[in-house]
Design a protein around this motif. Structure first.
Motif, short mmCIF file in Angstrom:
data_model
loop_
_atom_site.label_atom_id
_atom_site.label_comp_id
_atom_site.label_asym_id
_atom_site.label_seq_id
_atom_site.Cartn_x
_atom_site.Cartn_y
_atom_site.Cartn_z
N ILE A 198 -35.01 -19.91 -17.83
CA ILE A 198 -35.47 -18.60 -18.34
C ILE A 198 -36.55 -18.81 -19.40
O ILE A 198 -37.59 -18.15 -19.39
CB ILE A 198 -34.28 -17.82 -18.94
CG1 ILE A 198 -33.37 -17.31 -17.84
CG2 ILE A 198 -34.77 -16.65 -19.79
CD1 ILE A 198 -32.05 -16.73 -18.35
N ALA A 252 -36.86 -12.85 -16.22
CA ALA A 252 -35.78 -13.57 -16.90
C ALA A 252 -34.40 -13.05 -16.50
O ALA A 252 -33.40 -13.73 -16.71
CB ALA A 252 -35.96 -13.43 -18.41
N THR A 253 -34.36 -11.85 -15.96
CA THR A 253 -33.08 -11.31 -15.47
C THR A 253 -33.29 -10.79 -14.06
O THR A 253 -34.39 -10.43 -13.67
CB THR A 253 -32.58 -10.15 -16.35
OG1 THR A 253 -33.65 -9.24 -16.54
CG2 THR A 253 -32.07 -10.63 -17.67
N MET A 261 -34.48 -21.52 -26.70
CA MET A 261 -35.45 -20.42 -26.62
C MET A 261 -36.37 -20.45 -27.83
O MET A 261 -37.57 -20.28 -27.71
CB MET A 261 -34.70 -19.07 -26.60
CG MET A 261 -33.94 -18.85 -25.33
SD MET A 261 -33.18 -17.24 -25.39
CE MET A 261 -32.25 -17.27 -23.87
N THR A 275 -27.21 -11.53 -24.46
CA THR A 275 -28.35 -12.44 -24.27
C THR A 275 -29.16 -12.01 -23.06
O THR A 275 -30.40 -12.03 -23.08
CB THR A 275 -27.84 -13.88 -24.08
OG1 THR A 275 -26.99 -14.21 -25.16
CG2 THR A 275 -28.99 -14.87 -24.04
N ASN A 302 -32.98 -11.00 -22.94
CA ASN A 302 -33.88 -11.64 -21.97
C ASN A 302 -34.64 -10.61 -21.15
O ASN A 302 -35.82 -10.77 -20.87
CB ASN A 302 -33.09 -12.56 -21.04
CG ASN A 302 -32.56 -13.79 -21.75
OD1 ASN A 302 -33.00 -14.10 -22.86
ND2 ASN A 302 -31.61 -14.47 -21.13
#
Lengths: 318, 549
Positions: free
Chosen positions: A155, A167-168, B38, B269, B273
């Motif tokens: 990600i 990312a999702t 990250m 999370t 994201n």
């Protein structure tokens, strides 16, 4: 006819595993403390009477064997019951999500099998050499890394850093993930890398074993080129046993999907199963586990058949 | 109305953390390896915050993607929801009778709620303009039907359930088309607060709504600015603009979006994201670490709610259980609690210190007139020695919630400094209710109580009076219960204040509740989204007035 008989018997054997499996799952849920009534009444200010009434409505005041038999008899009539939390039909929940998980699983297997074979054969035929060591190190690392860590790394790199991929895995409610293929890339990559790493290491061992066998040595002594030795003598003999390993990777894919679907918010059976366990939603857990178990049985049966057909000794025995 | 767009923010109740992130040991530990990765790799950190925003005009159209804080066990129920994501879905499909914002009542479907002189009857006047999405007018019968349904534990429950016992629905009636008369089982001078805080959606009454399971969002007609276009339970809901919305005047011209898609994303999370990766325009209820790391990213706004909107971080001592049956031990545990350290450590600074009472900012809250509870380890130690429990071990059960596990660990360390040993274990909701209603399996419960609510009308009926469901503290004082009802029936404001202050003082002195902090809720929006509002439910922000530039 023999193949059909083999298939029939294997399928029968697989089906026979389902009832004991359902008992195990039921028992596992039973030992968890608490019950679904608390979740069903979440957000309310329930009185003791309402709590008792809800437990009665959900059948939680009956003995475990009674509840199990009730559920299992429903299953035999294709009725998986209803979610204790939101009252949705378990079949509807599964129906709404199974397609997404199948898409994910099939894509992973389509990529994982050739990748595992290619890497396994490459490393196995170079046992002890630099190529083998590099691939062994990479696959060892990938096997050791938990799925959620790998997913997070992908990600960060592809979603945030390079901004190449989402990312999702969220997509419009009326669409299929296939209409938005980019949402599949990272979940598929995560599962493929993890599953292929383990499988490729097994394939490598099988290939390396065959490479050390006497008939391969004989083939070399007869002056056959190495490429031909590998293609004609090593791969066919190493791949057969590896198929069982690859079938086992389906289990890794199914298990991994629970984590990967959650991390990517992918709407499949895995994420629903994780939530159902948390909320003690027995009917939903049982329903999803039964479906996943059936998928695993089908994978192993197919692998058995493929091994039998590819292995001369077993093929003649069919 | 508060606006969470920090660049245009004028509401003091919200603020954007514009400071560069500073990391302590606990920050790093809290964020963990995942987000650490990250942090290391994200190019967003290089971004700088823009200072000023040009004046922008709301634009109509477009699609908003809303990453809601959901659960997989999403329900379709109108009145009873399991998660903020469901609230985010429902609050745009339906209008509330009214709601509280920043402690002040905001009438919506009703124009007013007025009592009779003896406060045993209340009249609610319905907004004449109010229309359902099918064009029919909202009537008093619809509002009464909605209140009754929302109060029925088989259908709704929720926040209004505390009021339900006080409303005699059989005797309540409509007066003409525009007035509902509620008759109470006992006089209450704060029924308006209770109705507003109850946040009841208004639906169209109908014969097809005869069974509890029929009260689903796809089976009822609402009057909200959006209508339900599609729904996949546990995944997402698509809402389409109600072109003929009656309340455009109340929304300053809104709604603006042609379409809203509310995604059900349980993992904070994953919500972050989705926002950072551009798959969502708005992400609700983010974790503190993620918000802190990305606070300086000008592409997004991360807004913090004020304490009036916050969750309350609590340690609840069960006075039914030893050693908490001794008031000296309860006081010692309160004095041993260093609240600033908890706010800094467990909430990463996203919060503020509380004073052992809930309901701040609402009517009938007098915690600010009581002295702030001191941190006094020496007195705590002395009290524990007097009670003969020094050196004993207590168990802190941690209920899942933002910051609760970290808070319990820090508090255990603080207890160690006064000579007590504390064991921390995490529990699930079923474990909490295992020995309901006595909670005999709980010594100390660490919990983040969601959604600040008025003390007298919501907090006390839910968890403080003897019969309440969530009476983990074992505060079983029937005389206190009786005096609370008497205070609630008092219309003379000065007298009422005196009675309420006394009740809260007694509770502050003697109960097992340590309300140590207000836990900020952090929502994140893309810089192109404007006009997002907290308006009543802080972790399910409203986009009724929102638009995209």
């Amino acid at each position: 006819m023999r193949v059909a008989r083999f298939l029939f018997l294997r399928t029968l054997g697989g089906l026979a595993m389902l009832p004991p499996l359902s008992v195990l799952v039921f028992a596992a849920i039973e030992v968890l403390p608490g019950d679904a009534a608390v979740y069903a009444l979440a957000g309310q200010n329930p009185s003791a009477e309402l709590m008792a009434e809800t437990r009665h409505r959900l059948g939680l005041d009956r003995s475990p064997p009674e509840r199990y038999l009730d559920w299992f008899s429903g299953l035999l009539q294709a009725d998986m019951g209803r979610s204790a939390i939101n009252g949705q039909s378990v079949s509807a929940v599964i129906e709404g999500r199974i397609g997404n998980t199948v898409i994910l699983g099939v894509l992973v297997i389509l990529l994982m099998v050739p990748l595992a074979l290619a890497v396994g054969v490459f490393a196995g035929t170079r046992e002890g050499r630099i190529g083998d060591r590099v691939f062994s190190l990479i696959t060892l690392c990938l096997v050791a890394i938990p799925e959620f860590v790998l997913a997070a790394a992908l990600i960060v790199i592809f979603g945030f850093g390079l901004k190449l991929l989402p990312a999702t895995s969220i997509f419009p409610v009326e669409d299929s993930p296939l209409m938005h293929p980019t949402v599949l890339v990272l979940p598929v990559a995560t599962l493929t890398l993890v599953a292929a790493s383990g499988a490729s290491r097994q394939v490598r061992v099988g290939v390396a074993d065959v490479m050390r066998s006497r008939y391969v040595e004989l083939a070399r002594l007869k002056g056959l080129p190495e490429r031909r030795v590998v293609l004609r003598h090593v791969i066919p003999n190493a791949v057969g046993p590896s198929l069982q390993v690859l079938a086992g990777s389906v289990g890794v894919v199914i298990g991994g999907s629970v984590i990967v679907e959650t991390v990517f918010s992918y709407p499949g059976l895995g994420s629903a199963l994780a939530a159902a366990v948390t909320t003690r939603d027995f009917a939903l857990v049982e329903g999803i586990v039964m479906v996943l178990a059936a998928a695993l049985i089908i994978a192993y049966t197919a692998a058995d058949l493929a091994v039998s057909l590819l292995t001369p000794k077993l093929r003649t025995a069919l | 109305m508060s606006n969470v767009d920090s660049r245009n923010a004028t509401d003091p109740r919200t603020a954007t953390d514009g400071k560069a992130p500073v990391f302590g040991r606990r920050d790093v530990l809290s964020f963990g390896a995942l987000s650490g990765g990250m942090l290391a790799l994200s190019p967003f950190l290089a971004a700088c915050k823009s200072d000023a925003a040009p004046a922008l005009t709301p634009q109509r159209g477009g699609r908003l993607r809303f990453a809601g804080a959901g659960v997989q066990s999403e329900t379709k129920n109108v009145f009873n929801t399991n998660s903020p994501q469901e609230i985010a879905r429902n609050r745009h499909l339906f209008d509330w009778v009214g709601y509280m914002e920043g402690g002040e009542p905001v009438p919506y479907i009703v124009e007013s709620i007025e009592p009779a002189d003896d406060v045993s009857r209340w009249r609610m006047r319905i907004h004449k303009e109010a229309r359902f999405s099918d064009g029919s007018p909202v009537t008093a019968a619809d509002v009464l039907f909605s209140l009754r349904s929302a109060s029925d534990p088989k259908i709704g429950g929720g926040l209004l359930s505390a009021a339900a016992a006080s409303i005699d629905f059989k005797a309540s009636r409509t007066v003409g088309k525009d007035v509902v008369e509620l008759r109470l089982t006992e006089p209450l001078a704060d029924m308006d607060t209770q109705i507003y805080a109850g946040k009841v959606y208004v639906i169209k009454a109908g014969s097809h709504l005869s069974k509890p399971e029929s009260f689903t969002v796809d089976n009822v007609v609402g009057s909200g600015p959006y209508t339900l276009a599609d729904l996949k339970v546990g995944q997402s809901a698509k809402l389409a603009m109600n072109e003929n919305y009656w309340g455009r005047g109340l929304l300053g011209g809104g709604p603006y979006f042609s379409e809203i898609e509310v995604f059900n994303i349980p993992d904070p999370t994953a919500r972050l994201n989705a926002l950072l990766g551009g798959q969502a325009d708005l992400a609700a209820k983010l974790d503190y670490a993620g918000a802190k790391v990305n606070a300086s990213n000008s592409a997004f706004s991360f807004t913090k709610t004020d304490r009036v909107y916050a969750n309350e971080g609590c340690f609840i001592m069960n006075s039914r259980k030893k050693p908490f049956d001794d008031p000296r031990v309860r006081l010692a545990f309160k004095l041993a609690c260093q609240r600033e350290a908890l706010v800094k450590g467990a909430l990463l600074g996203y919060g503020s210190v509380a004073n052992d009472l809930q309901g701040i900012g609402f009517p009938d809250y007098y915690g600010d007139e009581l002295p702030q509870r001191a941190y006094d380890p020496a007195q705590a130690q002395a009290l524990l020695r007097q009670a003969g429990v020094a050196g004993e071990t207590v168990e802190i059960s941690v209920f899942p919630g933002v910051g609760t596990a970290a808070a319990a660990q820090i508090y255990a360390e603080q207890l160690g400094k006064v000579g007590m040993k504390a064991r921390v274990r995490e529990i699930t909701p079923p474990e909490l209710f295992k020995n309901f209603p006595t909670f005999s399996n709980i010594q100390v419960l660490a919990v983040a109580v969601p959604g600040n609510q008025p003390f007298a009308t919501s907090v006390a009926p839910r968890s403080l009076v003897s019969k309440s469901t969530f009476n983990v503290a074992g505060w079983l004082d029937r005389d206190w219960d009786r005096r609370l009802l008497a205070a609630r029936a008092t219309t003379d404001q000065a007298k009422r204040k005196k009675l309420m202050f006394r009740l809260q003082s007694e509770f502050w002195d003697d109960s097992g509740w340590i309300v140590w902090g207000y836990q900020t809720i952090v929502n994140g929006t893309a810089s192109s989204v404007h006009g997002v509002s907290l308006a009543g439910v802080e972790d399910a922000p409203s986009v009724r007035k929102a638009w995209k530039s």
